[in-house]
Motif scaffolding. Structure first.
Motif, mmCIF file in Angstrom:
data_model
loop_
_atom_site.group_PDB
_atom_site.id
_atom_site.type_symbol
_atom_site.label_atom_id
_atom_site.label_comp_id
_atom_site.label_asym_id
_atom_site.label_seq_id
_atom_site.Cartn_x
_atom_site.Cartn_y
_atom_site.Cartn_z
ATOM 1 N N GLN A 115 0.835 -1.211 0.000
ATOM 2 C CA GLN A 115 0.000 0.000 0.000
ATOM 3 C C GLN A 115 0.860 1.248 0.000
ATOM 4 N N LYS A 116 1.063 1.806 -1.198
ATOM 5 C CA LYS A 116 1.970 2.954 -1.304
ATOM 6 C C LYS A 116 1.410 4.191 -0.603
ATOM 7 N N GLU A 117 0.093 4.256 -0.527
ATOM 8 C CA GLU A 117 -0.488 5.452 0.105
ATOM 9 C C GLU A 117 -0.195 5.480 1.602
ATOM 10 N N LYS A 118 0.180 4.306 2.136
ATOM 11 C CA LYS A 118 0.504 4.237 3.570
ATOM 12 C C LYS A 118 2.016 4.248 3.818
ATOM 13 N N LEU A 119 2.780 4.379 2.736
ATOM 14 C CA LEU A 119 4.221 4.180 2.846
ATOM 15 C C LEU A 119 4.891 5.136 3.843
ATOM 16 N N PHE A 120 4.482 6.394 3.817
ATOM 17 C CA PHE A 120 5.096 7.368 4.716
ATOM 18 C C PHE A 120 4.933 6.947 6.171
ATOM 19 N N ASP A 121 3.673 6.627 6.556
ATOM 20 C CA ASP A 121 3.419 6.219 7.948
ATOM 21 C C ASP A 121 4.102 4.891 8.271
ATOM 22 N N LEU A 122 4.106 4.013 7.264
ATOM 23 C CA LEU A 122 4.746 2.713 7.476
ATOM 24 C C LEU A 122 6.248 2.885 7.737
ATOM 25 N N VAL A 123 6.891 3.741 6.944
ATOM 26 C CA VAL A 123 8.335 3.971 7.116
ATOM 27 C C VAL A 123 8.613 4.499 8.523
ATOM 28 N N LEU A 124 7.807 5.462 8.961
ATOM 29 C CA LEU A 124 8.038 6.043 10.291
ATOM 30 C C LEU A 124 7.834 4.999 11.389
ATOM 31 N N ALA A 125 6.785 4.170 11.216
ATOM 32 C CA ALA A 125 6.510 3.138 12.225
ATOM 33 C C ALA A 125 7.631 2.105 12.276
ATOM 34 N N VAL A 126 8.047 1.672 11.090
ATOM 35 C CA VAL A 126 9.089 0.645 11.009
ATOM 36 C C VAL A 126 10.407 1.190 11.568
ATOM 37 N N ASN A 127 10.655 2.456 11.284
ATOM 38 C CA ASN A 127 11.868 3.103 11.807
ATOM 39 C C ASN A 127 11.796 3.156 13.330
ATOM 40 N N TYR A 128 10.616 3.509 13.860
ATOM 41 C CA TYR A 128 10.440 3.605 15.308
ATOM 42 C C TYR A 128 10.597 2.232 15.971
ATOM 43 N N LEU A 129 10.009 1.222 15.334
ATOM 44 C CA LEU A 129 10.058 -0.135 15.904
ATOM 45 C C LEU A 129 11.398 -0.836 15.618
ATOM 46 N N GLU A 130 12.239 -0.180 14.845
ATOM 47 C CA GLU A 130 13.575 -0.715 14.508
ATOM 48 C C GLU A 130 13.508 -2.100 13.882
ATOM 49 N N ILE A 131 12.756 -2.169 12.793
ATOM 50 C CA ILE A 131 12.692 -3.434 12.045
ATOM 51 C C ILE A 131 13.551 -3.240 10.799
ATOM 52 N N LYS A 132 14.807 -3.634 10.924
ATOM 53 C CA LYS A 132 15.821 -3.242 9.949
ATOM 54 C C LYS A 132 15.497 -3.704 8.529
ATOM 55 N N GLU A 133 15.129 -4.998 8.395
ATOM 56 C CA GLU A 133 14.909 -5.523 7.038
ATOM 57 C C GLU A 133 13.721 -4.845 6.364
ATOM 58 N N LEU A 134 12.660 -4.647 7.127
ATOM 59 C CA LEU A 134 11.473 -4.002 6.554
ATOM 60 C C LEU A 134 11.768 -2.531 6.241
ATOM 61 N N LEU A 135 12.592 -1.918 7.074
ATOM 62 C CA LEU A 135 12.942 -0.518 6.833
ATOM 63 C C LEU A 135 13.739 -0.390 5.532
ATOM 64 N N THR A 136 14.670 -1.303 5.333
ATOM 65 C CA THR A 136 15.461 -1.287 4.095
ATOM 66 C C THR A 136 14.538 -1.398 2.888
ATOM 67 N N TYR A 137 13.585 -2.313 2.986
ATOM 68 C CA TYR A 137 12.636 -2.495 1.885
ATOM 69 C C TYR A 137 11.825 -1.214 1.659
ATOM 70 N N CYS A 138 11.320 -0.640 2.729
ATOM 71 C CA CYS A 138 10.480 0.565 2.609
ATOM 72 C C CYS A 138 11.286 1.715 1.992
ATOM 73 N N CYS A 139 12.551 1.874 2.446
ATOM 74 C CA CYS A 139 13.381 2.944 1.887
ATOM 75 C C CYS A 139 13.616 2.710 0.403
ATOM 76 N N LYS A 140 13.793 1.445 0.023
ATOM 77 C CA LYS A 140 13.963 1.113 -1.389
ATOM 78 C C LYS A 140 12.731 1.540 -2.182
ATOM 79 N N GLN A 141 11.566 1.257 -1.593
ATOM 80 C CA GLN A 141 10.307 1.629 -2.255
ATOM 81 C C GLN A 141 10.232 3.146 -2.461
ATOM 82 N N VAL A 142 10.631 3.880 -1.434
ATOM 83 C CA VAL A 142 10.575 5.345 -1.533
ATOM 84 C C VAL A 142 11.557 5.826 -2.608
#
Lengths: 361, 188
Positions: free
Chosen positions: B110-137
């Motif tokens: 869900q790209k429309e949620k990407l901004f909030d997802l990135v912030l949440a993943v960054n906050y929760l420190e989920i490294k692999e998912l964060l890498t993926y989200c940053c790639k998407q951005v």
């Protein structure tokens, strides 16, 4: 679906920007002043930049991919993208090349100039860049002056070299005016001068470089012998790995290191070795004669009088240099290499003089 | 508080089955924890799945909660929208005990949620998912012109930035003036 990138925390922003290539970041920087500032705040890129004489600017990323900002006179081609052999290119307005160079340097926070090269092109632009880099004391790894560089500019240009922070290599492929004289105040790791009559014995004796290559030199047997007398003393020339001199004054009229040229190994087995001088830089020598420093350091010397007389000298580094066993038949054009251990060859050389074929007979 | 159970196993630790004497020691029953976001919907997640989050993993290490204690004390993440937390929990469950493959097809789309997802993943420190989200951005601007990049990444123009800065200064000035007036009133 848009996403407000500049609202990201800086560390996160840095993660995203690290995944962008130099062209994307250049475009981002053009969106606004804040966007441009953000790129540097997002984290250090560790990229290097090159500037070539015909105004070509290249960003070298740590993954060894090249991004070429390629100048053009055709406005219809401005910012058109292309790619070849894995490298990407983008056309830029030719008259903006110098501004673009500094814009990229500042926007990406680049601290190292990988290489600066002047061939011909716009020398005024090149001088501008050189002066500013010298003022900033920016590290320039490699500096090349191309062979088409007009000798009449050299007199004004050479003093800038001492003001620049050239760390790895200075390569002057150009010709110098007759009676040119210049004394370096400081040296990079390696110097290669294609027209070097002005680089005399005093400069050579004071040169702390790892690699020295002097073509069209006027150094004589006596001067080179003097250099080696100095080198032999323990503790002298601690950096020197490789010296190459081609000079019309090298002849067979007097000795260098107690040997009258040509100085070459004549006995079998013939020997050949490769020496790694850094990055992708290898040199190969064959049939050189082993010599020693007073402290026992091994080196190899080869002086050839054929064509342009030349001298090669390599200080042996057992961790980097490698022998190749070579069984050469002079009647055979093809070279065959065997996997013999050099230690065996060396002991043959030292212990079995009676096995040496007499090539003179 | 409403509750949904997103875990893949039952809430209570599984009853150990009777094993033959020669078998290896009985498996330690999997423990579960509970998290909720801004919407207070509670998600039950196994400790194994939560290992992806360095933040939560740090919180639950050596906590030694019983099932009842865990249920009674869900971890509140008030700064994360419920649907975003749901996405994160789903991803953690799908990748429980295994590394993310380079081309992960189970990642949130869900790209429309990407901004909030990135912030949440960054906050929760989920490294692999964060890498993926940053790639998407980062992928969003591949091959785009500066004007397109401006739109996609919502980059304000210099004029907009200047106007916003002026507005912020004005607001700050007003607030400061208001505070001074209030302080003066209090003094009287």
């Amino acid at each position: 679906m848009p996403i407000a990138l500049l609202k990201f925390p800086y560390d996160l922003l840095g993660e995203v920007l690290k995944l962008c290539d130099p062209f994307e970041l250049y475009f981002l920087s053009k969106c606004s002043k804040r966007a441009q500032k953000t790129i540097k705040l997002g984290g250090k890129m560790n990229w290097k930049i090159r500037y070539w004489g015909r105004e070509q600017i290249i960003i070298c990323r740590d993954d060894v991919k090249y991004y070429i900002f390629d100048p053009t006179d055709k406005p219809e081609d401005y910012f058109k993208m292309g790619s070849a052999k894995g490298d990407k290119s983008m056309k830029i307005p030719k008259e903006e090349a110098v501004d673009m160079f500094f814009y990229l340097l500042d926007t990406f926070g680049i601290c190292v100039v990988n290489s600066l090269e002047v061939q011909s092109g716009n020398l005024y632009n090149f001088l501008q860049i050189t002066k500013v880099l010298a003022e900033r004391n920016m590290e320039i790894e490699k500096f090349y002056i191309g062979e088409t560089f007009d000798p009449k500019y050299v007199i004004n240009f050479m003093p800038l070299i001492d003001q620049m922070n050239i760390t790895k290599e200075l390569h002057c492929r150009n010709s110098f005016p007759p009676n040119f004289d210049y004394q370096f105040d400081k040296y990079p790791n390696s110097i290669r001068i294609s027209d070097s009559p002005w680089f005399g014995i005093n400069q050579l004796l004071n040169c702390p470089c790892t690699r020295i290559e002097l073509s069209k030199s006027e150094l004589s047997n006596q001067e080179l012998n003097l250099f080696f007398q100095e080198w032999k003393k323990a503790g002298t020339f601690p950096n020197l790995r490789y010296l190459q001199v081609s000079s019309k004054n090298i002849d067979n009229q007097s000795a260098i290191w107690d040997m009258v040229p040509p100085i070459t190994r004549r006995e079998n087995p013939r020997i050949r070795f490769s020496a790694w001088l850094g990055e992708d830089d290898y040199i190969f020598m064959r049939d050189a004669v082993k010599v020693y420093k007073d402290d026992g350091t091994e080196a190899w010397l080869d002086v050839d009088l054929g064509g342009v007389p030349s001298l090669e000298f390599l200080v042996w580094d057992p961790e980097r240099d490698m022998f190749e066993g070579e069984d050469m038949d002079p009647s055979d054009d093809e070279e065959e290499f065997e996997d013999e251990e050099f230690e065996d060859e060396e002991s043959d050389e030292e212990e079995s003089d009676d096995e040496e074929p007499d090539e003179d007979n | 508080m409403s509750s949904t159970e997103q875990g893949t196993s039952s809430a209570a630790p599984a009853e150990p089955t009777t094993a033959p004497e020669s078998a290896a020691a009985p498996e330690v029953p999997e423990s579960f924890y509970y998290v909720h976001g801004k919407d207070k919907v509670v998600h039950k997640v196994s400790a194994g799945a939560l290992q992806h989050s360095a933040l939560i993993h740090g919180m639950i290490s050596n906590l030694g909660y019983t099932e009842e204690q865990a249920k009674a004390n869900p971890f509140p993440f008030e700064n994360i929208d419920g649907d975003i937390l749901q996405m994160v929990v789903d991803w953690c469950n799908q990748h429980k005990g295994k590394p993310t493959p380079p081309e992960d097809t189970n990642l949130p789309k869900q790209k429309e949620k990407l901004f909030d997802l990135v912030l949440a993943v960054n906050y929760l420190e989920i490294k692999e998912l964060l890498t993926y989200c940053c790639k998407q951005v980062a992928m969003m601007v591949k091959g785009k012109s500066p004007e397109e990049i401006r739109e996609i990444w919502m980059i304000p123009t210099d004029a907009e930035d200047e106007a916003a800065e002026k507005e912020a200064k004005k607001r700050a000035g007003k607030e400061a003036a208001g505070e001074t007036a209030a302080a003066a009133g209090d003094a009287k």
